[in-house]
Design a protein around this motif. Structure first.
Motif, PDB file in Angstrom:
ATOM      1  N   VAL A 130      -5.831  -6.779  -7.321  1.00 48.41           N
ATOM      2  CA  VAL A 130      -6.886  -5.920  -7.884  1.00 48.41           C
ATOM      3  C   VAL A 130      -8.231  -6.637  -7.968  1.00 48.41           C
ATOM      4  CG1 VAL A 130      -5.440  -4.315  -9.167  1.00 48.41           C
ATOM      5  CG2 VAL A 130      -6.144  -6.464 -10.249  1.00 48.41           C
ATOM      6  N   ARG A 131      -8.233  -7.968  -7.827  1.00 45.47           N
ATOM      7  CA  ARG A 131      -9.511  -8.695  -7.800  1.00 45.47           C
ATOM      8  C   ARG A 131     -10.250  -8.477  -6.477  1.00 45.47           C
ATOM      9  NH1 ARG A 131      -6.946 -14.369  -9.678  1.00 45.47           N
ATOM     10  NH2 ARG A 131      -5.230 -13.461  -8.483  1.00 45.47           N
ATOM     11  N   ASP A 132      -9.550  -7.959  -5.473  1.00 43.72           N
ATOM     12  CA  ASP A 132     -10.130  -7.690  -4.153  1.00 43.72           C
ATOM     13  C   ASP A 132     -10.668  -6.260  -4.142  1.00 43.72           C
ATOM     14  OD1 ASP A 132     -10.666  -7.102  -1.501  1.00 43.72           O
ATOM     15  OD2 ASP A 132      -8.856  -8.062  -0.721  1.00 43.72           O
ATOM     16  N   GLY A 133     -11.965  -6.125  -4.420  1.00 41.71           N
ATOM     17  CA  GLY A 133     -12.568  -4.804  -4.546  1.00 41.71           C
ATOM     18  C   GLY A 133     -12.414  -3.948  -3.298  1.00 41.71           C
ATOM     19  N   ALA A 134     -12.549  -4.554  -2.116  1.00 36.83           N
ATOM     20  CA  ALA A 134     -12.428  -3.803  -0.855  1.00 36.83           C
ATOM     21  C   ALA A 134     -11.013  -3.252  -0.686  1.00 36.83           C
ATOM     22  CB  ALA A 134     -12.799  -4.703   0.319  1.00 36.83           C
ATOM     23  N   ALA A 135     -10.000  -4.070  -1.020  1.00 32.31           N
ATOM     24  CA  ALA A 135      -8.611  -3.627  -0.895  1.00 32.31           C
ATOM     25  C   ALA A 135      -8.310  -2.493  -1.869  1.00 32.31           C
ATOM     26  CB  ALA A 135      -7.658  -4.801  -1.148  1.00 32.31           C
ATOM     27  N   VAL A 136      -8.833  -2.608  -3.092  1.00 35.67           N
ATOM     28  CA  VAL A 136      -8.638  -1.548  -4.090  1.00 35.67           C
ATOM     29  C   VAL A 136      -9.303  -0.263  -3.622  1.00 35.67           C
ATOM     30  CG1 VAL A 136      -9.200  -0.817  -6.446  1.00 35.67           C
ATOM     31  CG2 VAL A 136      -8.373  -3.139  -6.037  1.00 35.67           C
ATOM     32  N   ASN A 137     -10.518  -0.390  -3.099  1.00 37.40           N
ATOM     33  CA  ASN A 137     -11.256   0.780  -2.613  1.00 37.40           C
ATOM     34  C   ASN A 137     -10.485   1.501  -1.516  1.00 37.40           C
ATOM     35  OD1 ASN A 137     -13.804   2.252  -2.860  1.00 37.40           O
ATOM     36  ND2 ASN A 137     -14.138   1.623  -0.735  1.00 37.40           N
ATOM     37  N   ALA A 184     -10.254  -7.690 -16.566  1.00 37.12           N
ATOM     38  CA  ALA A 184     -11.530  -6.990 -16.759  1.00 37.12           C
ATOM     39  C   ALA A 184     -12.148  -6.577 -15.424  1.00 37.12           C
ATOM     40  CB  ALA A 184     -12.491  -7.866 -17.552  1.00 37.12           C
ATOM     41  N   LEU A 185     -12.380  -7.551 -14.542  1.00 38.84           N
ATOM     42  CA  LEU A 185     -12.980  -7.237 -13.243  1.00 38.84           C
ATOM     43  C   LEU A 185     -12.048  -6.368 -12.398  1.00 38.84           C
ATOM     44  CD1 LEU A 185     -15.334  -7.593 -11.305  1.00 38.84           C
ATOM     45  CD2 LEU A 185     -14.272  -9.716 -10.493  1.00 38.84           C
ATOM     46  N   GLY A 186     -10.747  -6.655 -12.443  1.00 37.01           N
ATOM     47  CA  GLY A 186      -9.786  -5.837 -11.693  1.00 37.01           C
ATOM     48  C   GLY A 186      -9.834  -4.379 -12.111  1.00 37.01           C
ATOM     49  N   THR A 245     -11.737  -5.418 -23.056  1.00 37.83           N
ATOM     50  CA  THR A 245     -12.850  -5.038 -22.180  1.00 37.83           C
ATOM     51  C   THR A 245     -12.427  -3.916 -21.238  1.00 37.83           C
ATOM     52  OG1 THR A 245     -13.762  -7.273 -22.266  1.00 37.83           O
ATOM     53  CG2 THR A 245     -14.426  -5.899 -20.411  1.00 37.83           C
ATOM     54  N   ALA A 246     -11.277  -4.094 -20.601  1.00 39.41           N
ATOM     55  CA  ALA A 246     -10.753  -3.076 -19.687  1.00 39.41           C
ATOM     56  C   ALA A 246     -10.538  -1.753 -20.422  1.00 39.41           C
ATOM     57  CB  ALA A 246      -9.444  -3.555 -19.066  1.00 39.41           C
ATOM     58  N   ASP A 247      -9.934  -1.831 -21.584  1.00 35.74           N
ATOM     59  CA  ASP A 247      -9.657  -0.679 -22.447  1.00 35.74           C
ATOM     60  C   ASP A 247     -10.943   0.117 -22.695  1.00 35.74           C
ATOM     61  OD1 ASP A 247      -9.617   0.597 -25.137  1.00 35.74           O
ATOM     62  OD2 ASP A 247      -7.697  -0.406 -25.473  1.00 35.74           O
ATOM     63  N   GLN A 248     -12.006  -0.586 -23.103  1.00 38.24           N
ATOM     64  CA  GLN A 248     -13.250   0.093 -23.452  1.00 38.24           C
ATOM     65  C   GLN A 248     -13.998   0.631 -22.232  1.00 38.24           C
ATOM     66  OE1 GLN A 248     -14.439   0.627 -27.044  1.00 38.24           O
ATOM     67  NE2 GLN A 248     -12.266   0.697 -26.562  1.00 38.24           N
TER      68      GLN A 248
END
Length: 358
Positions: free
Chosen positions: A63-70, A103-105, A176-179
């Motif tokens: 999930v840290r790989d934004g392109a893969a998630v997209n 958070a970033l994921g 952070t993710a929650d909010q």
């Protein structure tokens, strides 16, 4: 018309594989995104493939790989976002990695969903750790467990009105993710909601010392290994059997347009609250002997008492747990014991074959 796909990040994990199995059994197409970093999850993925074949699609990615998630969110109608770093101890050792995953994921998932012409719904599993250590909760000792002095809290558990108080890097990253997930409903009108989870247990859980403590205790007992209790073992958690959690996910999905932007506490509630010492007693009854135990210091952010007040979600959806703690622990014990026996038999057969080859 092509059937829409459901994406489960962390879908080869304990909770993810149980949800995937339920959805696939209903004929829904499921895409699992997982980096397979957690020990044992390959077995869950293999099981899902054997059970469901081509209905299941697997994407090995992080999930840290934004392109893969997209890319993984293409053609998706619903996202269950479970991929996470799950241990307080690990977050203390490497807070940056913990932040990047949790958070970033989560932001990667939300932004990929927001970029779609019609944004899929997003349901996040958060944690009771967003409420901090609950140090202000006055407790008494009753038997071998802590209980709140406040009879209302003792009767209902901790509700969502409790102020957030992130404690530990893990609490901060999940908080952070929650909010963010809650706010994306407010700021962008997306269909997002959060489950703040207590202790989930059941089949397909390969418990470790840092997460999945019910399975961890049973596994140690079955192997004849010592269990370490951090603190005094009287800390209390409400435990929820995974089938009941999956029921809650499906109800949340069905009602998400009405419930979006909210966070719900999710666990077994006061009726399924046990202490660590209570679990040792249950294991002794099931196994026939008491596990060997050692004690160590309290760990950062370890709440002496946390029990979920799930009444808000119950009022909104009619959900309530169906599997009580005693029944659920026995079911998990039997599942893990059968796996242990199968592995022992396979090891013995391997030894026989090896011996015969000389």
């Amino acid at each position: 018309m092509t059937q829409a796909t459901t994406l489960i990040t962390g879908g080869a994990g304990f909770v993810g594989s149980n949800l995937a199995h339920r959805l696939l059994s209903q004929g829904r197409r499921v895409r699992v995104l997982d980096n397979l970093s957690r020990p044992g999850v390959e077995q869950n993925l293999q099981w899902l493939r054997q059970q469901h074949g081509s209905l299941l699609e697997f994407v090995r990615a992080d999930v840290r790989d934004g392109a893969a998630v997209n890319q993984a969110i293409n053609g998706v109608q619903q996202v269950f976002h479970f991929a996470a770093q799950v241990a307080v101890t690990t977050s203390l050792e490497n807070p940056r990695e913990d932040f990047d995953i949790n958070a970033l994921g989560t932001l990667n998932v939300l932004e990929a969903a927001r970029a779609r012409p019609v944004a899929p719904g997003v349901i996040l599993t958060s944690t009771n750790k967003v409420y901090g250590g609950l140090e202000d909760l006055e407790l008494s000792v009753q038997g071998q467990r802590y209980l709140p002095v406040d009879t209302q809290v003792a009767g209902t558990g901790i509700g969502e009105s409790r102020p957030l108080d992130f404690h530990s890097p893990y609490g901060c990253s999940k908080g952070t993710a929650d909010q963010y997930v809650v706010d994306y409903a407010r700021s962008y009108g997306m269909t997002t909601l959060v489950f703040r989870m207590s202790c989930i247990y059941g089949p397909r859980q390969f418990g470790t010392e840092d997460q999945g403590w019910v399975a961890h205790f049973i596994l140690r007992a079955l192997r004849g290994e010592r269990i370490t209790l951090y603190g005094d073992g009287m800390q209390v958690r409400d435990i929820l059997y995974v089938d009941d959690l999956v029921d809650a996910f499906l109800l949340a999905e069905q009602n998400a347009p009405r419930l979006k932007g909210r966070a719900f506490n999710m666990g077994g509630g006061p009726g399924n609250a046990i202490s660590l010492q209570d679990l040792l007693d249950r294991i002794e009854r099931l196994h026939g002997k008491r596990p060997s135990v050692a004690f160590d210091a309290w760990r950062t952010g370890d709440q002496r008492y946390y029990v979920s007040d799930t009444s808000a979600f119950q009022r909104e959806t009619g959900w309530e747990p169906q599997v009580g703690a005693e029944e659920g622990i026995a079911l998990l014990f039997d599942w893990l014991a059968a796996r242990q026996e199968k592995r022992s038999s396979a090891a013995l057969a391997s030894e026989v074959v090896t011996a015969g080859a000389h």
